[in-house]
Design a protein around this motif. Structure first.
Motif, PDB file in Angstrom:
ATOM      1  N   TRP A 290       0.835  -1.205   0.000  1.00  0.00           N
ATOM      2  CA  TRP A 290       0.000   0.000   0.000  1.00  0.00           C
ATOM      3  C   TRP A 290       0.872   1.259   0.000  1.00  0.00           C
ATOM      4  O   TRP A 290       1.889   1.332   0.683  1.00  0.00           O
ATOM      5  N   LYS A 291       0.436   2.281  -0.770  1.00  0.00           N
ATOM      6  CA  LYS A 291       1.177   3.543  -0.819  1.00  0.00           C
ATOM      7  C   LYS A 291       0.293   4.766  -0.593  1.00  0.00           C
ATOM      8  O   LYS A 291       0.724   5.732   0.029  1.00  0.00           O
ATOM      9  N   SER A 292      -0.937   4.745  -1.106  1.00  0.00           N
ATOM     10  CA  SER A 292      -1.768   5.942  -1.040  1.00  0.00           C
ATOM     11  C   SER A 292      -3.200   5.577  -1.384  1.00  0.00           C
ATOM     12  O   SER A 292      -3.444   4.613  -2.108  1.00  0.00           O
ATOM     13  N   TYR A 293      -4.158   6.373  -0.887  1.00  0.00           N
ATOM     14  CA  TYR A 293      -5.545   6.245  -1.329  1.00  0.00           C
ATOM     15  C   TYR A 293      -5.794   7.065  -2.599  1.00  0.00           C
ATOM     16  O   TYR A 293      -6.840   6.922  -3.239  1.00  0.00           O
ATOM     17  N   GLY A 294      -4.850   7.932  -2.955  1.00  0.00           N
ATOM     18  CA  GLY A 294      -4.915   8.641  -4.225  1.00  0.00           C
ATOM     19  C   GLY A 294      -5.904   9.787  -4.310  1.00  0.00           C
ATOM     20  O   GLY A 294      -6.212  10.253  -5.411  1.00  0.00           O
ATOM     21  N   ILE A 295      -6.395  10.259  -3.182  1.00  0.00           N
ATOM     22  CA  ILE A 295      -7.431  11.305  -3.194  1.00  0.00           C
ATOM     23  C   ILE A 295      -6.791  12.665  -3.469  1.00  0.00           C
ATOM     24  O   ILE A 295      -5.831  13.059  -2.806  1.00  0.00           O
ATOM     25  N   ALA A 296      -7.350  13.393  -4.429  1.00  0.00           N
ATOM     26  CA  ALA A 296      -6.719  14.627  -4.889  1.00  0.00           C
ATOM     27  C   ALA A 296      -6.944  15.800  -3.944  1.00  0.00           C
ATOM     28  O   ALA A 296      -6.017  16.562  -3.651  1.00  0.00           O
ATOM     29  N   GLU A 297      -8.177  15.985  -3.459  1.00  0.00           N
ATOM     30  CA  GLU A 297      -8.512  17.167  -2.685  1.00  0.00           C
ATOM     31  C   GLU A 297      -8.262  16.956  -1.188  1.00  0.00           C
ATOM     32  O   GLU A 297      -8.368  15.843  -0.667  1.00  0.00           O
ATOM     33  N   THR A 298      -7.940  18.048  -0.491  1.00  0.00           N
ATOM     34  CA  THR A 298      -7.764  17.987   0.961  1.00  0.00           C
ATOM     35  C   THR A 298      -9.028  17.448   1.633  1.00  0.00           C
ATOM     36  O   THR A 298     -10.143  17.866   1.313  1.00  0.00           O
ATOM     37  N   ALA A 299      -8.849  16.478   2.526  1.00  0.00           N
ATOM     38  CA  ALA A 299      -9.943  15.907   3.322  1.00  0.00           C
ATOM     39  C   ALA A 299     -11.044  15.280   2.482  1.00  0.00           C
ATOM     40  O   ALA A 299     -12.148  15.066   2.973  1.00  0.00           O
ATOM     41  N   GLY A 300     -10.742  14.975   1.231  1.00  0.00           N
ATOM     42  CA  GLY A 300     -11.732  14.297   0.397  1.00  0.00           C
ATOM     43  C   GLY A 300     -12.892  15.165  -0.051  1.00  0.00           C
ATOM     44  O   GLY A 300     -13.924  14.641  -0.479  1.00  0.00           O
ATOM     45  N   ARG A 301     -12.741  16.493   0.045  1.00  0.00           N
ATOM     46  CA  ARG A 301     -13.830  17.364  -0.411  1.00  0.00           C
ATOM     47  C   ARG A 301     -14.045  17.188  -1.907  1.00  0.00           C
ATOM     48  O   ARG A 301     -13.114  16.959  -2.666  1.00  0.00           O
ATOM     49  N   ILE A 302     -15.288  17.330  -2.305  1.00  0.00           N
ATOM     50  CA  ILE A 302     -15.705  17.025  -3.674  1.00  0.00           C
ATOM     51  C   ILE A 302     -15.850  18.314  -4.474  1.00  0.00           C
ATOM     52  O   ILE A 302     -16.268  19.344  -3.943  1.00  0.00           O
ATOM     53  N   THR A 303     -15.511  18.270  -5.767  1.00  0.00           N
ATOM     54  CA  THR A 303     -15.680  19.410  -6.660  1.00  0.00           C
ATOM     55  C   THR A 303     -16.529  19.009  -7.859  1.00  0.00           C
ATOM     56  O   THR A 303     -16.669  17.821  -8.177  1.00  0.00           O
ATOM     57  N   ASP A 304     -17.077  20.008  -8.543  1.00  0.00           N
ATOM     58  CA  ASP A 304     -17.910  19.750  -9.724  1.00  0.00           C
ATOM     59  C   ASP A 304     -17.174  18.933 -10.776  1.00  0.00           C
ATOM     60  O   ASP A 304     -17.750  18.028 -11.401  1.00  0.00           O
ATOM     61  N   GLN A 305     -15.903  19.242 -10.998  1.00  0.00           N
ATOM     62  CA  GLN A 305     -15.194  18.615 -12.106  1.00  0.00           C
ATOM     63  C   GLN A 305     -15.060  17.104 -11.933  1.00  0.00           C
ATOM     64  O   GLN A 305     -14.921  16.366 -12.924  1.00  0.00           O
ATOM     65  N   GLU A 306     -15.115  16.626 -10.696  1.00  0.00           N
ATOM     66  CA  GLU A 306     -14.994  15.185 -10.464  1.00  0.00           C
ATOM     67  C   GLU A 306     -16.204  14.416 -10.979  1.00  0.00           C
ATOM     68  O   GLU A 306     -16.139  13.199 -11.167  1.00  0.00           O
ATOM     69  N   PHE A 307     -17.325  15.119 -11.198  1.00  0.00           N
ATOM     70  CA  PHE A 307     -18.513  14.490 -11.764  1.00  0.00           C
ATOM     71  C   PHE A 307     -18.769  14.900 -13.207  1.00  0.00           C
ATOM     72  O   PHE A 307     -19.328  14.123 -13.984  1.00  0.00           O
ATOM     73  N   GLN A 308     -18.376  16.095 -13.580  1.00  0.00           N
ATOM     74  CA  GLN A 308     -18.713  16.587 -14.923  1.00  0.00           C
ATOM     75  C   GLN A 308     -18.096  15.726 -16.020  1.00  0.00           C
ATOM     76  O   GLN A 308     -18.732  15.485 -17.057  1.00  0.00           O
ATOM     77  N   LEU A 309     -16.871  15.271 -15.818  1.00  0.00           N
ATOM     78  CA  LEU A 309     -16.225  14.412 -16.808  1.00  0.00           C
ATOM     79  C   LEU A 309     -17.071  13.197 -17.116  1.00  0.00           C
ATOM     80  O   LEU A 309     -17.249  12.805 -18.273  1.00  0.00           O
ATOM     81  N   TRP A 310     -17.660  12.594 -16.069  1.00  0.00           N
ATOM     82  CA  TRP A 310     -18.416  11.358 -16.247  1.00  0.00           C
ATOM     83  C   TRP A 310     -19.834  11.630 -16.742  1.00  0.00           C
ATOM     84  O   TRP A 310     -20.409  10.800 -17.464  1.00  0.00           O
ATOM     85  N   ILE A 311     -20.394  12.778 -16.395  1.00  0.00           N
ATOM     86  CA  ILE A 311     -21.676  13.174 -16.990  1.00  0.00           C
ATOM     87  C   ILE A 311     -21.516  13.266 -18.502  1.00  0.00           C
ATOM     88  O   ILE A 311     -22.327  12.740 -19.278  1.00  0.00           O
ATOM     89  N   ASP A 312     -20.444  13.914 -18.937  1.00  0.00           N
ATOM     90  CA  ASP A 312     -20.192  14.071 -20.375  1.00  0.00           C
ATOM     91  C   ASP A 312     -19.952  12.712 -21.039  1.00  0.00           C
ATOM     92  O   ASP A 312     -20.463  12.442 -22.134  1.00  0.00           O
ATOM     93  N   TRP A 313     -19.179  11.852 -20.385  1.00  0.00           N
ATOM     94  CA  TRP A 313     -18.861  10.532 -20.949  1.00  0.00           C
ATOM     95  C   TRP A 313     -20.107   9.671 -21.079  1.00  0.00           C
ATOM     96  O   TRP A 313     -20.355   9.068 -22.132  1.00  0.00           O
ATOM     97  N   LEU A 314     -20.917   9.628 -20.045  1.00  0.00           N
ATOM     98  CA  LEU A 314     -22.131   8.804 -20.077  1.00  0.00           C
ATOM     99  C   LEU A 314     -23.151   9.347 -21.070  1.00  0.00           C
ATOM    100  O   LEU A 314     -23.844   8.575 -21.746  1.00  0.00           O
ATOM    101  N   ALA A 315     -23.235  10.666 -21.173  1.00  0.00           N
ATOM    102  CA  ALA A 315     -24.168  11.257 -22.136  1.00  0.00           C
ATOM    103  C   ALA A 315     -23.727  10.950 -23.560  1.00  0.00           C
ATOM    104  O   ALA A 315     -24.557  10.647 -24.425  1.00  0.00           O
ATOM    105  N   ALA A 316     -22.418  10.994 -23.808  1.00  0.00           N
ATOM    106  CA  ALA A 316     -21.908  10.691 -25.147  1.00  0.00           C
ATOM    107  C   ALA A 316     -22.171   9.236 -25.525  1.00  0.00           C
ATOM    108  O   ALA A 316     -22.397   8.922 -26.701  1.00  0.00           O
ATOM    109  N   ARG A 317     -22.181   8.347 -24.538  1.00  0.00           N
ATOM    110  CA  ARG A 317     -22.485   6.930 -24.792  1.00  0.00           C
ATOM    111  C   ARG A 317     -23.978   6.671 -24.935  1.00  0.00           C
ATOM    112  O   ARG A 317     -24.390   5.577 -25.318  1.00  0.00           O
ATOM    113  N   GLY A 318     -24.785   7.664 -24.580  1.00  0.00           N
ATOM    114  CA  GLY A 318     -26.230   7.472 -24.614  1.00  0.00           C
ATOM    115  C   GLY A 318     -26.778   6.789 -23.385  1.00  0.00           C
ATOM    116  O   GLY A 318     -27.947   6.383 -23.357  1.00  0.00           O
ATOM    117  N   ASP A 319     -25.977   6.690 -22.327  1.00  0.00           N
ATOM    118  CA  ASP A 319     -26.414   6.008 -21.103  1.00  0.00           C
ATOM    119  C   ASP A 319     -27.295   6.896 -20.229  1.00  0.00           C
ATOM    120  O   ASP A 319     -28.075   6.396 -19.427  1.00  0.00           O
TER     121      ASP A 319
END
Length: 357
Positions: A290-319
């Motif tokens: 084990w080396k890291s949990y890989g979390i980008a933001e301090t204390a695991g706080r969430i930002t819009d961009q962490e979801f927007q990428l996947w909204i765009d990807w799923l919409a492009a797939r028609g899901d």
């Protein structure tokens, strides 16, 4: 060894195809009462041979009077968050794209904190044998790619990789993702039952230490450092148990920062001790990688961009329909009191090692 499942990637829709009525019925039982009543027990699913951030937070004493109740293990993020949405558990974690898809199916859930991601130490790689003829994206046409579940993190990375290297939708459809339990992926690759295996974290490093495999690409190479998955709770649970939610989320946040600041050897030793004490008949040997949990933001706080990428990807797939969900509506940082000076904040140093055993 379990047989490999040649499941269509589109069958993931069935997994998340729960009705609003089913979700409503499930969450009706999950709050421990009405109004502001508080439950002090959180049901959850774990992961064999690993220590989740929630389990680490509990052992560090950061969950205060909140207790975790293990109900079994899961290898699938989509299944884990569906269990939370239907009230079988009180929280679950998954790749953010799976959270988007479940929310788009009108499940009343909110992401509350990031719990894993990708960085220079924690990443998922697509690995082949050293003598494999696979050298490029185009070489994946007609090949079997083993991953833990479909429609989630690994399949998203595969699609993005193939798209960025110019493959057409028809060509991309000829790459064959297969469901393989993570603990079996290395063996399946070495026995040539699959052509490519997705390996991450301690299982990846263990396989690399053995040798004989090489990466085709990694999600870190593809997207850089990013938080990839979040813990979710139902809106009903958050409304009925805001105190419990704040204690839990803030405790997990403190565990994230402890894992960053404490010496790696101390974190590994603690995790190994946790696995040894919980008596689930599992092998903790891989934890030494084990080396890291890989979390980008301090204390695991969430930002819009962490979801927007996947909204765009799923919409492009028609899901999903792109306008059916918004990034800001999928999460809340309201319950993350880390560093705010509140009763459940990180008033104690992140390097605290007081045990919550």
């Amino acid at each position: 060894m379990p047989a490999l499942t040649a499941t269509s990637r589109r069958q993931f829709l069935t997994l998340l195809g729960i009705s609003a009525a089913a979700v409503s019925c499930g969450t009706a039982a999950a709050g421990g009462g009405s109004g502001g009543n508080r439950t002090n027990t959180l049901r959850y699913q774990g992961s064999a041979g690993a220590v989740t951030l929630a389990e680490l937070a509990a052992d560090l004493g950061h969950l205060e009077d909140v207790r975790l109740k293990w109900v079994g293990n899961t290898i699938s993020g989509p299944q884990d968050i569906q269990s939370a949405a239907t009230g079988q558990t009180d929280f679950g974690g998954a790749f953010n794209g799976a959270v988007v898809k479940l929310a788009a199916a009108d499940a009343p859930i909110k992401a509350v904190i990031s719990y894993y991601g990708s960085d220079t130490s924690a990443y998922n790689g697509f690995y082949v044998l050293n003598d494999s003829p696979i050298r490029s994206a185009r070489d994946l046409i007609g090949k079997k790619i083993g991953m833990n579940t479909l429609g989630a993190h690994s399949e998203a990375m595969l699609d993005i990789y193939l798209q960025r290297h110019g493959l057409t939708p028809a060509e991309i459809a000829k790459a064959e993702p297969l469901v393989v339990p993570p603990v079996n992926t290395e063996q399946s690759l070495r026995q040539r039952q699959i052509d490519v295996g997705v390996l991450g974290g301690i299982l990846r490093d263990k396989a690399l230490a053995t040798g004989g495999i090489r990466p085709l690409f990694t999600d870190y190479q593809l997207l850089g450092a990013f938080s990839a998955g979040t813990y979710v709770m139902t809106e009903r649970f958050l409304k009925q148990n805001p105190g419990t939610a704040r204690t839990f989320v803030t405790g997990v946040a403190r565990a994230i920062e402890w894992s960053r600041s404490a010496p790696r050897e101390e974190v590994v030793a603690r995790m190994t001790d946790i696995v040894g004490r919980r008596n689930r008949s599992e092998d903790a040997a891989a934890l030494r990688y084990w080396k890291s949990y890989g979390i980008a933001e301090t204390a695991g706080r969430i930002t819009d961009q962490e979801f927007q990428l996947w909204i765009d990807w799923l919409a492009a797939r028609g899901d999903i329909k792109k306008d059916h969900v918004t990034a800001s509506g999928l999460y809340t940082n309201e319950f993350n009191g880390y560093g705010t000076g509140g009763a459940s904040s990180a008033a104690a140093s992140p390097s605290v090692t007081t045990s919550g055993r």
